[in-house]
Design an enzyme around this catalytic site. Structure first.
Site, short mmCIF file in Angstrom:
data_model
loop_
_atom_site.label_atom_id
_atom_site.label_comp_id
_atom_site.label_asym_id
_atom_site.label_seq_id
_atom_site.Cartn_x
_atom_site.Cartn_y
_atom_site.Cartn_z
N GLU A 123 0.83 -1.21 0.00
CA GLU A 123 0.00 0.00 0.00
C GLU A 123 0.86 1.26 0.00
OE1 GLU A 123 0.80 1.73 2.93
OE2 GLU A 123 1.92 -0.12 3.37
N GLY A 144 6.51 -0.14 3.91
CA GLY A 144 5.26 -0.37 3.20
C GLY A 144 5.50 -0.69 1.74
N GLU A 145 4.52 -0.38 0.89
CA GLU A 145 4.60 -0.60 -0.57
C GLU A 145 4.51 -2.08 -0.93
OE1 GLU A 145 8.21 0.98 -2.21
OE2 GLU A 145 7.90 2.98 -1.41
N GLY A 146 4.55 -2.97 0.06
CA GLY A 146 4.69 -4.40 -0.21
C GLY A 146 6.13 -4.85 -0.14
#
Lengths: 350, 350
Positions: free
Chosen positions: B172, B316-318
């Site tokens: 995300e 984050g971001e995966g």
């Protein structure tokens, strides 16, 4: 603490300017400061080991050092001694965990016969560095002579220096070598033997108790010091040939500015010996994982090491080092390839 | 706890016979019993998720869900709201951490505009699923309407069901979404808000204190329950569009028997919502890592989850999911390719 005859233990310097430059590179990347955690520290360490601001890894090689232990026949392991040579054959045939991992990760692999109690035919991937057909039992005598110990250290160091790979994964195989590692740890750190001994490949509580009793007898028999004991004497008395060769290999790798991934408890004990012979070595080593062997946590603390993984693995062979290799590769790729706030035109924190 | 209208939340069964068969396969391999630790548990879980004794992964896809939060303008983050759309551009241009990781790991990647406060031109890799130009601020009103919440859940579920990949990494991007995740955690678990709130992308102690004060005000304002609060109401009140879409995507992935790697604290909060909507979902999810955001430890405990990695990442971001992917691949390869004691003629433990 004397270095072995004609065995150089000096290490290349780790340049703080390189660390500062890598820190600056990380902080310019499009991410909150420090948000890649241990991956940032890892790339920074590799840069210092390699002595350059842009760390990178070309080829990676796995060395599995195998040897037998005289004490194995006294019941310090859940497995019979023959498993050592049988597993060497399994490594070479490609069926062992480390064989599968090396293939999957694109690493070449050698099995080093440091002193297995078996005569192997020459085979691709098998390095004959046999010191003897296993050590003597430390329950009766020193495991090896001073000359054998020096020879094993030198052979391990030569393998590191001569390897064309710039990243080495080090593992081991030797029925009984968890017991040997426990004795080394006890005498080199002063930690109580009961805290250094554990189930190894799978002893039950009664088996661990019996092992502890045997190792206490062995420890008393040789009358070596605790904590500040002479590392070479301790290694010769309790070590395995694979552990001595690993210690030499770790020193050689650091001297050649190669990146080394240190596997579990047994390679960790070899690292402890090597750090006593070459003070400061721990900063040149990447500790791959914390094994399920209970004493490994304390051993890592003694070395001031924070491992990359804690997956309850306790297989040896270099399997923990192999599983950590992708983290190393990804950390270097992130440092090399991420955009900066400037290049990507992203606003910084207010 | 009512499922959303026309939103199926039933999950496929996890077959204990498959778990037993995989356990037996592991125990025949040439290694001490259980010695691959969490890697053994991981392959076993994947087998159950996929419903087959020989688990395998073909293609892997990364979804990064991005959205803006009305509350971000009140000072709950260290970064300005524009960073959300700027980072979407960075993902698409290939310069963000997740872009680098996806390339390195051979994964395809889409960025899902779940509700970013910016009008994007159509671009390869960008999925337009925009619900609105950011949520309303929960400091003043519910973040989204019930209809928007249902639409986001359904859109996320549809993306999972329609993806051709059999393994999904979910991440995300959304300035302010750590605050949203904290509020969701507080209302769905009953854990004190102070224990759910942390620095996010990098607030200092004063920033965290101010954030906590704002979130306490928001929490009181809406008068929802603690611990057993209605998950849909909590999600609509405090959620982001990216979090709602993630929750739907997690449920859809489990329904399609896909393997999902759950990233850090924010995807973890989405998983918590999804587990309340679809009880038992947690056993279908692979928790990739424990982030440095302090509340993540407790959140994982609430879900009964043991993450694969603890690397102090908090990006984050995966990115945490991506870094764990090699462990998943290696565990499946070991199960598929290791020799057995019989095939390799290795003696078993005595």
């Amino acid at each position: 603490m004397n270095p072995p005859d004609r065995f150089a233990t000096d290490l290349p310097p780790l340049d703080p300017a390189i660390a500062a430059a890598v820190r600056q590179r990380w902080d310019a990347k499009t991410k909150p400061l420090g948000s890649l955690g241990q991956l940032e520290a890892l790339a920074l360490q590799v840069a210092q080991i390699q002595g350059r601001e842009a760390p990178a890894i070309g080829s990676t090689h796995v060395f599995v050092f195998a040897a037998d232990h005289g004490a194995a026949r006294a019941g310090v392991s859940a497995y019979p001694q023959d498993v050592t040579w049988q597993m060497v054959m399994n490594f070479l045939a490609g069926g062992a965990a480390i064989s599968v991992l090396a293939r999957e990760l694109g690493c070449s692999l050698s099995v080093v016969d440091a002193g297995v109690n078996h005569d192997f035919e020459p085979a691709p991937g098998l390095v004959d560095a046999k010191i003897a057909h296993g050590t003597a039992s430390y329950l009766e005598a020193a495991a090896m002579s001073a000359g054998q110990c020096r020879a094993a250290l030198a052979a391990g160091r030569a393998l590191a220096l001569e390897s064309p790979a710039d990243c080495l994964l080090l593992g081991e195989m030797g029925i009984g070598n968890t017991a040997s590692a426990s004795l080394l740890m006890h005498h080199l750190t002063g930690v109580a033997l009961a805290e250094c001994v554990g189930p190894g490949t799978g002893l039950d509580a009664a088996g661990v108790a019996r092992k502890l009793e045997l190792l206490e007898r062995a420890s008393r028999r040789h009358g070596l010091g605790r904590g500040d004991a002479d590392a070479l004497a301790v290694l010769a008395t309790f070590g395995g040939f694979e552990i001595a060769m690993l210690a030499g290999c770790l020193i050689g790798a650091a001297q050649a500015r190669k990146v080394v991934l240190v596997d579990g408890f047994i390679v960790g004990a070899a690292a402890l010996v090597a750090c006593r012979l070459a003070p400061g070595l721990e900063r040149h080593l990447v500790f791959a994982h914390r094994s399920a062997e209970p004493a490994h946590r304390r051993l890592l603390a003694e070395l001031g090491a924070r491992p990359l993984l804690q997956l309850d693995m306790r297989l040896g062979e270099g399997s923990g080092a192999a599983v950590a290799l992708p983290l190393l590769r990804l950390s270097l790729s992130l440092l090399a390839n991420m955009a900066t706030f400037e290049s990507a035109q992203v606003s910084r924190a207010s």
